[in-house]
Design an enzyme around this catalytic site. Structure first.
Site, PDB file in Angstrom:
ATOM      1  N   ASN A 271      -7.117 -49.718  20.069  1.00 27.94           N
ATOM      2  CA  ASN A 271      -6.393 -49.225  21.237  1.00 27.94           C
ATOM      3  C   ASN A 271      -7.396 -49.199  22.384  1.00 27.94           C
ATOM      4  O   ASN A 271      -8.192 -48.269  22.494  1.00 27.94           O
ATOM      5  CB  ASN A 271      -5.846 -47.831  20.932  1.00 27.94           C
TER       6      ASN A 271
ATOM      7  N   GLU B 107       1.024 -43.795  15.305  1.00 26.93           N
ATOM      8  CA  GLU B 107       1.135 -45.099  15.972  1.00 26.93           C
ATOM      9  C   GLU B 107       0.185 -46.128  15.349  1.00 26.93           C
ATOM     10  O   GLU B 107       0.523 -47.300  15.239  1.00 26.93           O
ATOM     11  CB  GLU B 107       0.841 -44.938  17.468  1.00 26.93           C
TER      12      GLU B 107
ATOM     13  N   ASP C 166      -3.344 -29.302  30.006  1.00 28.56           N
ATOM     14  CA  ASP C 166      -3.223 -29.051  28.580  1.00 28.56           C
ATOM     15  C   ASP C 166      -2.202 -27.938  28.320  1.00 28.56           C
ATOM     16  O   ASP C 166      -2.322 -26.822  28.842  1.00 28.56           O
ATOM     17  CB  ASP C 166      -4.588 -28.660  28.005  1.00 28.56           C
TER      18      ASP C 166
ATOM     19  N   GLY D 132       5.188 -31.681  20.824  1.00 25.94           N
ATOM     20  CA  GLY D 132       6.388 -31.709  19.970  1.00 25.94           C
ATOM     21  C   GLY D 132       6.105 -31.240  18.554  1.00 25.94           C
ATOM     22  O   GLY D 132       6.927 -30.565  17.923  1.00 25.94           O
TER      23      GLY D 132
ATOM     24  N   GLY E  60       1.212 -37.401  27.650  1.00 27.45           N
ATOM     25  CA  GLY E  60       2.264 -38.301  28.144  1.00 27.45           C
ATOM     26  C   GLY E  60       3.481 -38.030  27.260  1.00 27.45           C
ATOM     27  O   GLY E  60       3.308 -37.680  26.098  1.00 27.45           O
TER      28      GLY E  60
ATOM     29  N   HIS F 135       5.726 -45.756  24.731  1.00 25.39           N
ATOM     30  CA  HIS F 135       5.664 -45.032  23.438  1.00 25.39           C
ATOM     31  C   HIS F 135       6.580 -45.646  22.392  1.00 25.39           C
ATOM     32  O   HIS F 135       6.982 -44.964  21.437  1.00 25.39           O
ATOM     33  CB  HIS F 135       6.095 -43.558  23.584  1.00 25.39           C
TER      34      HIS F 135
ATOM     35  N   ARG G  49      -2.937 -52.390  20.140  1.00 29.25           N
ATOM     36  CA  ARG G  49      -1.876 -51.726  20.895  1.00 29.25           C
ATOM     37  C   ARG G  49      -1.865 -52.330  22.302  1.00 29.25           C
ATOM     38  O   ARG G  49      -2.898 -52.351  22.980  1.00 29.25           O
ATOM     39  CB  ARG G  49      -2.157 -50.230  20.988  1.00 29.25           C
TER      40      ARG G  49
ATOM     41  N   ARG H 257       1.595 -36.044  35.079  1.00 29.77           N
ATOM     42  CA  ARG H 257       2.537 -36.960  35.754  1.00 29.77           C
ATOM     43  C   ARG H 257       3.816 -36.235  36.178  1.00 29.77           C
ATOM     44  O   ARG H 257       4.278 -35.347  35.466  1.00 29.77           O
ATOM     45  CB  ARG H 257       2.908 -38.116  34.810  1.00 29.77           C
TER      46      ARG H 257
HETATM   47  P1  AMP Z   1      -1.045 -35.798  22.669  1.00 29.55           P
HETATM   48  O1  AMP Z   1      -1.038 -36.455  24.011  1.00 29.55           O
HETATM   49  O2  AMP Z   1       0.065 -36.225  21.770  1.00 29.55           O
HETATM   50  O3  AMP Z   1      -2.390 -35.819  22.001  1.00 29.55           O
HETATM   51  O4  AMP Z   1      -0.772 -34.228  22.937  1.00 29.55           O
HETATM   52  C1  AMP Z   1      -1.636 -33.444  23.703  1.00 29.55           C
HETATM   53  C2  AMP Z   1      -0.917 -32.151  24.075  1.00 29.55           C
HETATM   54  O5  AMP Z   1      -0.564 -31.450  22.867  1.00 29.55           O
HETATM   55  C3  AMP Z   1      -1.788 -31.200  24.892  1.00 29.55           C
HETATM   56  O6  AMP Z   1      -1.049 -30.722  26.008  1.00 29.55           O
HETATM   57  C4  AMP Z   1      -2.057 -30.067  23.925  1.00 29.55           C
HETATM   58  O7  AMP Z   1      -2.178 -28.826  24.564  1.00 29.55           O
HETATM   59  C5  AMP Z   1      -0.824 -30.078  23.057  1.00 29.55           C
HETATM   60  N1  AMP Z   1      -1.106 -29.384  21.787  1.00 29.55           N
HETATM   61  C6  AMP Z   1      -1.934 -29.793  20.819  1.00 29.55           C
HETATM   62  N2  AMP Z   1      -2.014 -28.849  19.840  1.00 29.55           N
HETATM   63  C7  AMP Z   1      -1.220 -27.831  20.236  1.00 29.55           C
HETATM   64  C8  AMP Z   1      -0.890 -26.544  19.696  1.00 29.55           C
HETATM   65  N3  AMP Z   1      -1.393 -26.147  18.533  1.00 29.55           N
HETATM   66  N4  AMP Z   1      -0.020 -25.760  20.374  1.00 29.55           N
HETATM   67  C9  AMP Z   1       0.508 -26.178  21.543  1.00 29.55           C
HETATM   68  N5  AMP Z   1       0.232 -27.370  22.122  1.00 29.55           N
HETATM   69  C10 AMP Z   1      -0.624 -28.172  21.482  1.00 29.55           C
END
Ligand code: AMP
Length: 397
Positions: free
Chosen positions: A7, A384, A283, A333, A212, A180, A90, A241
């Protein structure tokens, strides 16, 4: 059989080595600051780690560092790259050309390059990485392109067209492409397995919510609509975004602040979303913690994102004339029970009911709806890299 999954970004390169017999990760790593300085972090599945700062003026030197990490370092996992059957890349933008993954040949490479007009931050970097792979590993290892957009190529024109003068579609290909797709495909396939049904017989909504984020409606086994658009900026509010908004808000700000199109693009992609509204972070964990501590803007950001997600889910129920299963995936999610509870409670009119105890599980595959829920709700960790490796294997078999 081992598949190497890549990636690549313009200054970074993430990779995984996957053993396809067990579908397990043998090693994974990240090269950073390519073109600036260069650093690699490589981890073997048994916990051994190799870190180094080494000059990476181009992606070629980054792959050379990966070869060293994999075959010679203290965290080596193979003796030579001859053990690798294929490389899966990817690719962010496949435009209207690629509706499925394919083996990379010179024509495909040119097409990915040409599609850089639609994904200037990503496709040119993918091309550099593919060329660097050819330089490092020779032509003997087959390379496969797996496109983030291909799963969405089944959308009908009434779904993917924008209500702009038609000439912009004809001249520049301006339309919805989505993103995605590899994750939405992987998760919707998994939902069908868990439901014990053919994907053609169920209506699924996949909520991929990470930094994202996008939501996809899957009907008759294919994507019929998705929230991301011409670029991954569209849809609902994300980490940095904007998601969908009235374009005249942007032309208004551009005029007031004397900003160029590039500056507006930068604001919308990097300075908006949860970060822009809360002023705290992109975050989710930081913003939720600030909201819990009483920060009003953080609370507003959280409320806005959840509300927008709910609206997309509701619109896809309408688009499909119903829904049988909803899945939550990606960082937020998979890990944020409160977001899932908010969305599901507000779908009570559909007979959606979730089990509070099951919903409080984080990051693992689980059905969180109750037995009497009219719609099954799942948390499904996305993978992925494995999806890319599976497609790669299928194309070389
Ligand atoms: P991704 O882009 O799929 O890696 O997701 C990143 C996002 O997931 C960030 O905003 C993180 O704060 C959120 N995230 C990861 N772990 C947790 C958690 N245990 N509780 C709430 N949000 C989380």
């Amino acid at each position: 059989m081992k598949i190497f999954v890549v990636n690549a970004g313009s200054s970074s390169l993430k990779y995984q080595l996957i053993d396809m017999e067990t579908e397990s990760v043998l090693a994974k790593g990240l090269c950073e600051r390519i073109g600036v300085s260069g650093a690699i972090t490589h981890k073997a599945a048994d916990g051994r780690e190799y870190k180094a700062e080494t000059a990476m003026p181009t992606h070629t030197e980054a792959f050379e560092a990966v070869v060293y990490a994999m075959t010679k370092s203290d965290a080596k996992v193979i003796d030579s790259f001859d053990e690798i059957s294929a490389i899966g890349h990817r690719i962010v933008q496949g435009g209207s050309i690629f509706s499925k993954s394919c083996l990379i040949n010179p024509t495909v490479l040119d097409q990915i390059d040409e599609l850089g007009a639609l994904a200037p931050l990503h496709n040119p970097a993918h091309v550099l990485a593919i060329k660097a792979c050819i330089k490092t590993f020779g032509e003997k290892i087959p390379q496969v392109a797996v496109f983030d957009t291909s799963f969405h190529q089944t959308m009908e024109p009434k779904v993917y067209m924008f209500a702009l003068p038609y000439e912009y579609y004809e001249k520049y290909g301006v339309r919805k492409y989505g993103a995605h797709g590899t994750s939405h495909h992987f998760v919707s396939d998994r939902v069908a397995v868990l439901e014990g049904k053919d994907k053609k017989d169920i209506k699924i909504i996949v909520c991929h919510i990470g930094n994202g984020a996008s939501i996809t409606a899957v009907k008759d086994g294919v994507c019929c609509d998705t929230s991301m658009g011409f670029t991954p900026l569209d849809g609902f509010m994300m980490g940095t975004r904007t998601g969908t908004l009235d374009p005249s808000a942007l032309t208004f700000i551009a005029e007031k602040e004397n900003l160029t199109a590039a500056q507006i693009n930068d604001i919308c992609n990097k300075k908006s979303g949860m970060l822009g509204v809360s002023g705290i972070s992109n975050d989710n964990r930081d913003v939720c913690a600030a909201a819990d501590a009483g920060n009003e803007r953080a609370k507003l950001a959280v409320d806005m994102q959840r509300y927008q997600i709910l609206k997309f889910v509701g619109s896809y129920v309408a688009a499909m004339n119903g829904v049988d299963a909803i899945a939550f995936t990606a960082g937020i999610g998979e890990n944020d029970p409160e977001l899932r509870e908010y969305v599901c409670k507000n779908l009570g009119y559909l007979g959606v009911k979730i089990d509070n105890e099951k919903n409080h599980v984080r990051g693992q595959e689980i059905k969180i709806s109750t037995e009497d829920s009219k719609v099954n709700v799942y948390v499904i960790p996305t993978n992925e890299e494995l999806a890319i490796a599976r497609d790669t294997l299928a194309l070389i078999s």
